[in-house]
Scaffold this motif. Sequence first.
Motif, PDB file in Angstrom:
ATOM      1  N   VAL A 190       2.898  27.608  34.255  1.00  0.00           N
ATOM      2  CA  VAL A 190       3.867  28.568  33.723  1.00  0.00           C
ATOM      3  C   VAL A 190       4.658  29.199  34.861  1.00  0.00           C
ATOM      4  O   VAL A 190       5.889  29.355  34.797  1.00  0.00           O
ATOM      5  CB  VAL A 190       3.145  29.649  32.892  1.00  0.00           C
ATOM      6  CG1 VAL A 190       4.105  30.774  32.522  1.00  0.00           C
ATOM      7  CG2 VAL A 190       2.545  29.034  31.630  1.00  0.00           C
ATOM      8  N   PHE A 212      -0.875  28.273  24.413  1.00  0.00           N
ATOM      9  CA  PHE A 212      -0.603  29.085  25.594  1.00  0.00           C
ATOM     10  C   PHE A 212       0.634  28.598  26.352  1.00  0.00           C
ATOM     11  O   PHE A 212       1.436  29.398  26.834  1.00  0.00           O
ATOM     12  CB  PHE A 212      -1.807  29.091  26.532  1.00  0.00           C
ATOM     13  CG  PHE A 212      -1.588  29.912  27.780  1.00  0.00           C
ATOM     14  CD1 PHE A 212      -1.523  31.300  27.707  1.00  0.00           C
ATOM     15  CD2 PHE A 212      -1.430  29.300  29.007  1.00  0.00           C
ATOM     16  CE1 PHE A 212      -1.306  32.061  28.855  1.00  0.00           C
ATOM     17  CE2 PHE A 212      -1.214  30.040  30.150  1.00  0.00           C
ATOM     18  CZ  PHE A 212      -1.147  31.429  30.081  1.00  0.00           C
ATOM     19  N   HIS A 230       6.172  34.583  21.773  1.00  0.00           N
ATOM     20  CA  HIS A 230       5.964  35.010  23.155  1.00  0.00           C
ATOM     21  C   HIS A 230       5.946  36.536  23.185  1.00  0.00           C
ATOM     22  O   HIS A 230       6.421  37.185  22.269  1.00  0.00           O
ATOM     23  CB  HIS A 230       7.086  34.462  24.039  1.00  0.00           C
ATOM     24  CG  HIS A 230       6.911  33.006  24.377  1.00  0.00           C
ATOM     25  ND1 HIS A 230       7.662  32.349  25.313  1.00  0.00           N
ATOM     26  CD2 HIS A 230       6.037  32.078  23.895  1.00  0.00           C
ATOM     27  CE1 HIS A 230       7.279  31.087  25.397  1.00  0.00           C
ATOM     28  NE2 HIS A 230       6.305  30.899  24.535  1.00  0.00           N
ATOM     29  N   ARG A 232       3.311  34.916  26.203  1.00  0.00           N
ATOM     30  CA  ARG A 232       2.101  34.096  26.121  1.00  0.00           C
ATOM     31  C   ARG A 232       0.864  34.976  26.135  1.00  0.00           C
ATOM     32  O   ARG A 232       0.829  36.007  26.793  1.00  0.00           O
ATOM     33  CB  ARG A 232       2.067  33.103  27.288  1.00  0.00           C
ATOM     34  CG  ARG A 232       3.096  31.998  27.159  1.00  0.00           C
ATOM     35  CD  ARG A 232       3.050  31.051  28.338  1.00  0.00           C
ATOM     36  NE  ARG A 232       3.868  29.872  28.082  1.00  0.00           N
ATOM     37  CZ  ARG A 232       5.167  29.803  28.339  1.00  0.00           C
ATOM     38  NH1 ARG A 232       5.779  30.858  28.869  1.00  0.00           N
ATOM     39  NH2 ARG A 232       5.848  28.702  28.077  1.00  0.00           N
ATOM     40  N   TYR A 238      -3.305  34.749  18.569  1.00  0.00           N
ATOM     41  CA  TYR A 238      -3.013  33.374  18.198  1.00  0.00           C
ATOM     42  C   TYR A 238      -4.016  32.813  17.195  1.00  0.00           C
ATOM     43  O   TYR A 238      -3.906  31.655  16.786  1.00  0.00           O
ATOM     44  CB  TYR A 238      -3.048  32.470  19.436  1.00  0.00           C
ATOM     45  CG  TYR A 238      -1.827  32.563  20.326  1.00  0.00           C
ATOM     46  CD1 TYR A 238      -0.644  33.143  19.883  1.00  0.00           C
ATOM     47  CD2 TYR A 238      -1.854  32.050  21.620  1.00  0.00           C
ATOM     48  CE1 TYR A 238       0.467  33.227  20.698  1.00  0.00           C
ATOM     49  CE2 TYR A 238      -0.736  32.122  22.447  1.00  0.00           C
ATOM     50  CZ  TYR A 238       0.418  32.709  21.976  1.00  0.00           C
ATOM     51  OH  TYR A 238       1.521  32.782  22.788  1.00  0.00           O
TER      52      TYR A 238
END
Length: 249
Positions: A190, A212, A230, A232, A238
Amino acid sequence: MSATDVATTATGTAPRGARLALKEVALGHRGNVVLDGVDLTVGEGEVLTVVGPSGCGKSTLLRTLAGLLAPLGGTVEQDGFPVSGPDAARTLVFQDDALLPWRTVRANVELPLAIRGAARAARRRTADEWLERVGLAGHADKFPHQLSGGQRQRVQLARALAARPRAVLMDEPFGALDAQTRAEMQDLLVDVLAGTGATVVFVTHDVDEALFLGDRVALLGTAQVVPVPHPRDRGASYAGLRQQIINSL
């Protein structure tokens, strides 16, 4: 030098991410159709994660996007033009790090730049900048066998991004790593993608990893592409989406 400075120096002006599209595509090898009627578009600079059970065609999808495997039907496009073979704009990252054992870490990162004919000084500078970016600044003169599995994957990531591709196609690159190293590599990915402009298609069998990393998650073998909210998060936010994906698979 800050991480932001390294990213800016290593990538220069970020290239525009590639727009990838599959239109009514049949995937597989002659006599063995793995998937049929695939319609999928990946936007410029998007991270699309792809999940599905083993044998469902995830790796076949990547090789088709890379131009290594021709579709059995339909069309595969980059920016509206047919993909007719491999191209330097698209790079593959594998679960096996695929480093050349006789080349140093720096020389492995330099390899795609050397193939493109970049000057020696420029290759070395770019490789060193990317090695710093992935946390391996002190390992440039080592050989792959002297590194851990996670470190070798960092080298592979640096090599892939040093060439400034417009699309990065990743085939379960962290699948062989232990849980802690895998989480560290996810965070690193990321971070290092920030500012590159690259479009990413990331194949995984791990739903948590898909959620993720992805802006959207494609459920291979179904027509579903699920947007991921988002910022994350690795937490319980989630949970519902994770269960939805598992149920759909």
